[in-house]
Design a protein around this motif. Structure first.
Motif: not given
Ligand code: SAM
Ligand code: GLN
Length: 253
Positions: A212, A215, A218, A222, A235-238, A242-244, A246
């Motif tokens: 985690e 925001a 990212r 990376r 990346h996974i969004r909330d 927002r990408d939260r 990895a």
């Protein structure tokens, strides 16, 4: 808070909406109300927080588990088949939220849950015992050092990632939470840097890392993952878009 002061479940209030509140419960309720108005998190007042449908005890020694972290659990479950007997690790487990959710969903897996804080680990272990979860092992230590010679197939972590001086730290609830669970240096990336670099040395070949992050982190995350020879970085969004989290895979041995 009223239900807690009465020692009843919240549903009881709906069924007894017209009952008078006994004097002692009223005093208790007013005390809780004053502390909440002063910014203490509800979870510290009731001593409880639900995460992934698990009823967890929390104290001011641990971060209050956040609903966003359930995205990380969801992503981990997608990577670990339900029949798996893999070894997994949750670094910085706090009250045990992530490790216990994974342990409950994947009873064939063994999960190593670590923390630097002895108080957090004791609480996590007592949560596991109360919930009857016995496939989690608790170990104290600095990030991957707690893993010793183990090579997990998956490392998950919600490390501290807030930068020192971030005004968010003075916000409602947050200012009562342990600094060492939240703050990670002047750019908020100190813990993530350590975790990425040690995970690259402690994961099994082609193992996965799920972490985690904030925001705005990212790109930095990376880059760090790529520098440490991780591939398949996603990346996974909330739910706010927002990408939260990895997700990355370590190169083959
Ligand atoms: N996993 C829990 C959750 O998601 O709710 C708690 C996460 S909290 C953001 C970060 C945790 O990392 C805290 O419990 C803190 O004690 C732990 N921690 C901080 N520095 C650490 C270190 N160097 N090694 C291991 N754990 C550490
Ligand atoms: N999401 C937490 C907050 O908003 C930060 C948690 C962390 O640093 N891992 O306060």
């Amino acid at each position: 808070m009223l239900a807690h002061a009465l020692g009843r479940p919240a549903s009881w209030l709906h069924a007894h909406a017209r009952d008078p509140v006994p004097r002692l419960a009223r005093r208790r309720f007013e005390g809780l109300l004053a502390r909440r108005a002063g910014g203490e998190p509800l979870a510290y007042l009731t001593g409880r927080r639900e995460f992934w449908s698990l009823d967890l005890e929390v104290t001011p020694a641990v971060l209050v588990p956040r609903p966003e972290t359930e995205h990380l659990v969801e992503a981990a479950l997608e990577l670990v088949p339900s029949s798996a007997g893999a070894r997994l690790a949750d670094l910085g487990t706090g009250c045990g939220a992530i490790a216990l959710a994974l342990a409950r969903e994947r009873p064939g897996c063994r999960i190593i849950a670590t923390d630097l804080s002895a108080a957090a680990l004791a609480l996590a272990a007592s949560n596991a015992a109360r919930l009857g979860i016995d496939n989690v092992e608790f170990r104290r230590g600095h990030w991957c050092a707690a893993l010793g010679r183990e090579r997990p197939a998956l490392i998950v972590t919600n490390p501290p990632y807030v930068r020192a001086g971030d005004p968010h730290l003075q916000g409602d609830g947050v200012r009562f939470e342990p600094r060492e669970a939240l703050v990670a240096g002047t750019d908020g990336l100190d813990a993530i840097r350590e975790v990425v670099s040690c995970a690259a040395r402690h994961l099994a070949p082609q193992g996965r890392l799920l972490l985690e992050h904030g925001a705005a982190q990212r790109e930095a995350v990376r880059r760090l993952l790529a520098e440490h020879h991780f591939s398949d970085i996603a990346h996974i969004r909330d739910y706010a878009g927002r990408d939260r989290v990895a997700c990355a895979r370590l190169a083959p041995a």
